[in-house]
Design a protein around this motif. Structure first.
Motif, PDB file in Angstrom:
ATOM      1  N   THR A   1      82.429  59.072  37.587  1.00 42.40           N
ATOM      2  CA  THR A   1      83.626  60.173  37.270  1.00 42.40           C
ATOM      3  C   THR A   1      83.758  60.179  35.830  1.00 42.40           C
ATOM      4  OG1 THR A   1      85.537  60.647  37.730  1.00 42.40           O
ATOM      5  CG2 THR A   1      85.337  58.391  37.918  1.00 42.40           C
TER       6      THR A   1
ATOM      7  N   GLU B   1      78.451  53.159  48.696  1.00 39.73           N
ATOM      8  CA  GLU B   1      78.319  54.140  47.936  1.00 39.73           C
ATOM      9  C   GLU B   1      78.470  53.784  46.083  1.00 39.73           C
ATOM     10  OE1 GLU B   1      79.882  58.161  48.943  1.00 39.73           O
ATOM     11  OE2 GLU B   1      81.022  57.757  46.992  1.00 39.73           O
TER      12      GLU B   1
ATOM     13  N   HIS C   1      86.944  64.902  49.401  1.00 40.63           N
ATOM     14  CA  HIS C   1      85.645  65.588  49.674  1.00 40.63           C
ATOM     15  C   HIS C   1      85.164  65.436  50.791  1.00 40.63           C
ATOM     16  CE1 HIS C   1      81.802  67.160  48.651  1.00 40.63           C
ATOM     17  NE2 HIS C   1      81.358  66.132  49.326  1.00 40.63           N
TER      18      HIS C   1
ATOM     19  N   THR D   1      84.259  67.750  43.214  1.00 41.02           N
ATOM     20  CA  THR D   1      83.477  66.781  43.788  1.00 41.02           C
ATOM     21  C   THR D   1      82.511  67.603  44.511  1.00 41.02           C
ATOM     22  OG1 THR D   1      84.540  67.009  45.879  1.00 41.02           O
ATOM     23  CG2 THR D   1      85.562  65.567  44.309  1.00 41.02           C
TER      24      THR D   1
ATOM     25  N   GLY E   1      79.185  55.587  42.426  1.00 46.59           N
ATOM     26  CA  GLY E   1      79.269  56.771  41.963  1.00 46.59           C
ATOM     27  C   GLY E   1      79.822  56.798  40.214  1.00 46.59           C
TER      28      GLY E   1
ATOM     29  N   ARG F   1      87.747  61.160  46.368  1.00 41.46           N
ATOM     30  CA  ARG F   1      86.390  61.228  46.937  1.00 41.46           C
ATOM     31  C   ARG F   1      86.435  61.255  48.385  1.00 41.46           C
ATOM     32  NH1 ARG F   1      82.132  62.661  47.715  1.00 41.46           N
ATOM     33  NH2 ARG F   1      80.312  61.398  48.659  1.00 41.46           N
TER      34      ARG F   1
ATOM     35  N   VAL G   1      83.813  64.102  40.153  1.00 40.21           N
ATOM     36  CA  VAL G   1      83.651  62.608  41.119  1.00 40.21           C
ATOM     37  C   VAL G   1      82.472  62.902  41.681  1.00 40.21           C
ATOM     38  CG1 VAL G   1      84.485  61.011  42.669  1.00 40.21           C
ATOM     39  CG2 VAL G   1      86.146  62.056  41.008  1.00 40.21           C
ATOM     40  N   TRP G   2      81.267  62.300  41.224  1.00 41.64           N
ATOM     41  CA  TRP G   2      79.968  62.497  41.972  1.00 41.64           C
ATOM     42  C   TRP G   2      79.696  61.066  42.442  1.00 41.64           C
ATOM     43  CZ3 TRP G   2      80.178  67.350  41.670  1.00 41.64           C
ATOM     44  CH2 TRP G   2      79.975  68.053  40.550  1.00 41.64           C
ATOM     45  N   PRO G   3      79.021  60.990  43.800  1.00 41.65           N
ATOM     46  CA  PRO G   3      78.258  59.919  44.376  1.00 41.65           C
ATOM     47  C   PRO G   3      77.141  59.728  43.491  1.00 41.65           C
ATOM     48  CG  PRO G   3      78.048  61.646  45.761  1.00 41.65           C
ATOM     49  CD  PRO G   3      79.171  62.136  44.697  1.00 41.65           C
TER      50      PRO G   3
END
Length: 358
Positions: free
Chosen positions: A168, A164, A187, A49, A166, A184, A71-73
């Protein structure tokens, strides 16, 4: 003198361990440093993350190729991706005579209450964009809404909300919305478990060690201590620091008993709890006018079965020879690469000598 660079860390929030760190040069940003840091850790089977800055195609592809997941925002630094996900989760208000579009949306809601604040997190996930998005390894996208209510005497007196989006690589058939939310949330522990502890509990923000590699060395040592106190059974770093400060004073009022008190009872507790076979003391030569003489310091630690590694900016050959003659097994300059610090600790812990390259 050149100021120290910032440090990017690869952090395991469950074990509270920094697995790797990479200096971020003043002429680059974390996007460049992140791949170098990840090269030092095993990515296969892990979920990576990061902040929205790291939502990049290149690092996503590298993680997937090495058998990991991400897992990215998603924020407006990726405008096309942001707009696509936002549009997918927008309310569906069809015109009269037209039905709603069928979706695969899944959702879950979690609640938390503490310190007078009620937090409700609702996450929606979808795999409908997998064949549309030009993004390496995409498994699903999500929309996360966080609503906060500050409660006083049973009534909410303040509210706020955040949304938010995101992306993944975790496939929806294996990872439910609750699992994506769990990753998430892990993180966010980077802030409380690492950044806050180093910046506030260990006072890195107030340090004057900003020349050369000194700041990186300090970050390495503080990260190591955070991992040790976790293994020693402490869940609160501030309490652990007070415990070792108060119960194991660095200097006695009479000016003697230094080695036995601090090393045998203090660092020894941490090292034994961590399963270490040897203790290593990192000794700075500039300890102030009240500190015992160098021979007394080194002999005190050796008497408590602790090996001594001198880490100092005072590079006088006479001072270095004096410390080594007293029994210290190594000397490292604060201007050296911080990555060499762990190597130096390992060598001294095993009974081998270490001398700085400087």
């Amino acid at each position: 003198q050149e100021r120290s660079e910032r440090v990017l860390s690869v952090y395991n929030p469950q074990d509270q361990l920094v697995l790797a760190q990479e200096a971020v040069d003043t002429k680059e940003n974390e996007i460049v440093a992140a791949p170098r840091a990840l090269e030092r850790v095993a990515v296969a089977g892990k979920v990576i993350t990061g902040d929205a800055l790291h939502t990049q195609r290149a690092i996503s592809a590298a993680i997937v190729e090495r058998g990991g997941d991400y897992v990215w925002p998603v924020k407006t630094n990726q405008p096309r991706l942001y707009e696509d996900i936002e549009r997918l989760f927008a309310p569906d208000n069809p015109k009269p005579g037209f039905g709603k579009i069928n979706t695969d949306f899944q959702s879950t809601t979690k609640h938390n209450y503490g310190h007078g604040r009620l937090e409700r997190r609702t996450i929606q996930t979808s795999a409908m964009l997998n064949d549309y998005l030009d993004w390496p390894g995409v498994g699903q996208v999500y929309r996360l809404e966080r609503r906060f209510e500050w409660v006083r005497q049973g009534k909410a007196f303040k509210t706020s909300s955040q949304i938010e989006y995101g992306i993944t690589s975790l496939p929806s058939r294996l990872y439910s919305p609750g699992r994506v939310l769990q990753f998430r949330r892990l993180h966010w522990f980077v802030e409380t478990g690492l950044h806050y502890r180093r910046d506030v509990t260990f006072r890195e923000d107030a340090t004057r060690m900003t020349i050369g590699a000194a700041g990186q060395i300090l970050a390495t040592v503080n990260s190591l201590v955070i991992g040790l106190i976790k293994k020693a059974g402490h869940s609160n770093a501030a309490k652990a620091r007070r415990y070792y400060d108060e119960a194991r004073p660095l200097f006695r009022a009479q000016g003697h008993g230094f080695g036995e008190s601090y090393c045998e009872r203090g660092l020894g507790d941490l090292a034994l709890a961590a399963g270490a076979e040897s203790d290593v003391v990192l000794l700075d030569l500039d300890l102030g006018p009240q500190a015992p003489a160098l021979p007394q310091l080194v002999n005190g630690f050796l008497a408590a079965d602790c090996q001594v590694l001198i880490v100092s900016a005072l590079g006088s050959p006479r001072v270095v020879r004096q410390g080594l003659a007293c029994g210290a097994l190594g000397y490292m300059s604060k201007r050296e690469d911080p990555a060499d610090l762990l190597e130096a600790i390992q060598q001294v812990a095993s009974g081998e000598g270490f001398l700085t390259q400087e």
